[in-house]
Each structure stands twice: as C-alpha cells, then as structure tokens.
Design a protein around this motif. Structure first.
Motif, PDB file in Angstrom:
ATOM      1  N   LEU A 273      49.513  45.094  11.429  1.00 29.45           N
ATOM      2  CA  LEU A 273      49.059  45.945  10.163  1.00 29.45           C
ATOM      3  C   LEU A 273      47.099  45.846  10.725  1.00 29.45           C
ATOM      4  N   MET A 361      53.336  57.122   7.900  1.00 33.89           N
ATOM      5  CA  MET A 361      52.947  56.273   7.203  1.00 33.89           C
ATOM      6  C   MET A 361      53.009  55.661   7.073  1.00 33.89           C
ATOM      7  N   PHE A 362      52.999  54.770   8.785  1.00 39.38           N
ATOM      8  CA  PHE A 362      52.406  53.658   9.049  1.00 39.38           C
ATOM      9  C   PHE A 362      51.112  53.534   9.212  1.00 39.38           C
ATOM     10  N   VAL A 365      50.152  53.350   5.711  1.00 40.06           N
ATOM     11  CA  VAL A 365      50.036  52.485   4.949  1.00 40.06           C
ATOM     12  C   VAL A 365      49.138  50.844   5.615  1.00 40.06           C
ATOM     13  N   ARG A 366      48.650  50.603   6.694  1.00 38.29           N
ATOM     14  CA  ARG A 366      47.884  50.015   7.895  1.00 38.29           C
ATOM     15  C   ARG A 366      46.437  50.673   7.255  1.00 38.29           C
ATOM     16  N   VAL A 368      45.502  51.293   4.148  1.00 42.45           N
ATOM     17  CA  VAL A 368      45.118  50.758   3.210  1.00 42.45           C
ATOM     18  C   VAL A 368      45.494  49.535   2.731  1.00 42.45           C
ATOM     19  N   SER A 369      46.405  48.850   3.715  1.00 39.22           N
ATOM     20  CA  SER A 369      46.195  46.974   3.827  1.00 39.22           C
ATOM     21  C   SER A 369      44.978  46.256   3.699  1.00 39.22           C
TER      22      SER A 369
END
Length: 372
Positions: A273, A361-362, A365-366, A368-369
C-alpha cells in the motif's frame, strides 16, 4: 484534522469540476468511438449513457436510447450482440446477431476504436499545446529563476539565459545514467554533482558567452547548490512539427506507462500500500488536476493528455473485462476456427471483471490510506 478533512484540504472545488470534466470527456469520446464503429458496420446500439447509475434523463434517437445518469463517472454503450441473449426456457446463451455476427476484424475494429480515440485525443491535445507553447528542446536548458545571493547570481547568470553546452560540449538530446535514459538538459544537474572547474556556454539576447568557475559539489558534507531553477528550453513550432513531436513524445511515453502498470500489478499481488508516484487513484488524480488548474489551462491540457494516454493503454491490457481482453478472446476464437463456448467465455469474463474490480478497489484503498 480527520481523514475526510485532510482529503478535502488536498482538493479544490475547481479541481474536482475539472477532474469530472476531463474524465467525462475522455470516457464519452471513448464510448462514442465504440458506438460509431458498431453503427458503421450495421450493428444496433441499444443505449448510450453519459455517467453511471440511475438514469436521470433519456431520449430515443436513431435507434439508440441516449441517457444521462446520476453518477458523473464514466459511461457505457450497450451494443447489440455483445451481451448473452435469453433463449427458450429462460436459459441464456451466446448471442448470434449484431456484434456476434461480425467477422473477427469487425469485432476488433469496434473494440479497438475506444482506446484509439483516447490516443488520438491525447495526440491532438499535445499538438495544440506544442503549436501554442512551442516544443521542448532537450538539448538546451533555460534558466527560469536565479536565487538572490546565490553563486549563480555572483557569476552573472540571469533568468532567461539558455545553457547550450557544458564544459565545451554541446548538450545532447538524450544521455544514459545507470542504464536509464535522461533528457539532455538534465546533464547540467549531473555535472554539478562533481567538483572541479566548470564552463557553461550561455545564450542571452542572441549573444553567446562562456561562464567559467571552480565548483565544489560538497562543503563540510553539505551539498552545494548553484542557485538556479531551470527546465528544457522551448522553440516555436509549426503544426506539422508539433504533430511529429506529439507522436515521438507518445512513443517515448509508452515504456514509462507500461512500467507504471507493471509496478501497479506487482504492488497489487504483494498488497503493497506504499505510495507510488507513477500511478494515482481518484483522489490523487483530483489533487494533480487541482494543482494544474491553479497554474494554467496548458497545465490542465498536459494532465488531460496523461489521463487519455493512461486510459488508452490500460484498456488495451489483455484482461477480460477490458477492451484488450475482449480483443484477445476474439483473436483466440479466430485462431481456433470457432468462438469459445458460452460457458467458457462467461467464466473468463466474470473472472476478468472480478480482477479489474479488485484492482480498482486496491488503487482506491491505497489512495486513501496515505491520509491515515
């Protein structure tokens, strides 16, 4: 400041609007190209939607239902004969008309039209930009600014000076460092990374002068700076020159784009990530567009070029669910002498679609992380 406040602070309303507009236009023209090639071959198009989700407005025209949907992200075109059709007893089967009845080359033409439209749009925007702003001259480094009190100021360097040679050697178009290609104007940075006598050949107002000085790259372990900001010089260009430069720029960008996608897949399979500057998610893209919007329309055009190139080449990746994956299935059927069975094609398509969704999705997520 919580996560949502951090994300909001990184974006601007103007940047969000431009992001939606750039992506919306790129997607609309992509789908319009699929539509045009299908209609050109006599294949019906059931619907064409600008946006996704619930339909806000629809109007039938020329045998197609044109829709405006709620979510201003993407769009779709429903071509007759691409989706399974319902047979007797409610059992679905492979379609036999429309797109399915086209020869292999016809199917490939419809599928290839979308990515090629994005590629053409990117080249068109680059041509317009180069015609208006000039083409980069990688063998010339233009000094944009000289820091007050710097060594560069003491040497008499000024903003607008153009460095054409270093240590008596003309700056090349390109050079290589550790196997990696670099634009020639970057040689100035590498030259200043080592100590010793230096000579810069500088053009100013049509006159050429030599600027010679002794240079120490480090003092007491601290890296020294000459005190200039520079970038490649630009030269006025005609439309043909701008067009040819756009083609060469696109060709040079292909390996970089492919490496970026390769890095994305490697991070996806290892669930890495960490931030990757080469691939941005929706928030990262909106950030970049927000920054470009604050600079100039030409900066926005450059972002639009990158987005269209990325969309074109991403869609050509041979993953079922993408245009490239569908082209692959068509070619496999042509080589076999018969199309895949309905069950085979459905299994491959579902698996490909699931993979693309997980990949998206990955990326989100990355994206936002990094705010946590």
């Amino acid at each position: 400041m919580n996560v949502f406040q951090s994300i909001a602070a990184a974006l601007s309303p103007q940047g969000l609007l431009w992001t939606l507009l750039i992506i919306g236009v790129a997607t609309f023209l992509h789908e319009l190209a699929h539509y045009a090639l299908a209609k050109k071959q006599g294949v019906g198009v059931k619907s064409f939607s600008v946006g996704m989700g619930p339909v806000l407005f629809k109007q039938a025209w020329r045998g197609t239902e044109w829709r405006l949907s709620l979510l201003p992200i993407g769009g779709y075109v429903e071509i007759d004969g691409m989706a399974p059709e319902e047979g007797p007893g409610g059992v679905y089967r492979s379609p036999t008309r429309g797109f399915a009845a086209l020869p292999a080359w016809g199917k490939v033409a419809v599928l290839l039209a979308g990515p090629l439209m994005n590629l053409a749009l990117a080249i068109g925007l680059m041509t317009l930009t180069f015609t208006s702003q000039g083409v980069p001259a990688p063998d010339r480094a233009r000094i944009e600014a000289v820091l007050p009190g710097s060594r560069a100021q003491a040497l008499g360097l000024r903003a607008g000076d153009v460095v054409t040679a270093v240590n008596g050697r003309d700056i090349p178009d390109t050079y290589t460092v550790d196997g990696q290609p670099r634009a020639g104007w970057e040689t100035l940075r590498d030259t200043l990374a080592t100590s010793g006598p230096k000579t810069l050949t500088v053009e100013r107002g049509g006159q050429t002068r030599e600027v010679a000085f002794d240079w120490r790259a480090q003092v007491n372990g601290e890296r020294q700076r000459l005190g200039i900001e520079y970038r490649p010089d630009v030269q006025p260009a005609s439309v043909p020159t701008a067009f040819v430069t756009s083609l060469t720029t696109t060709a040079e960008a292909v390996p970089q784009i492919l490496r970026a996608f390769g890095g994305l897949f490697a991070r996806f399979f290892t669930l890495d990530l960490s931030r990757d500057e080469n691939v941005s998610g929706p928030i990262g893209t909106a950030e970049i567009v927000s920054q470009a919007a604050a600079l100039s329309p030409w900066a926005l055009a450059q972002v639009a070029v990158l987005l269209n190139l990325s969309l074109a080449f991403f869609n050509l990746i041979p993953i079922p669910g993408l245009d490239g994956g569908r082209i692959m299935l068509v070619l496999v059927g042509a080589l076999r002498g018969r199309p895949l069975t309905f069950a085979q094609e459905q299994a491959i398509s579902v698996a490909g679609f699931a993979f693309v969704m997980l990949l998206m999705m990955f990326v989100v997520v990355r994206d936002v992380s990094r705010f946590f």
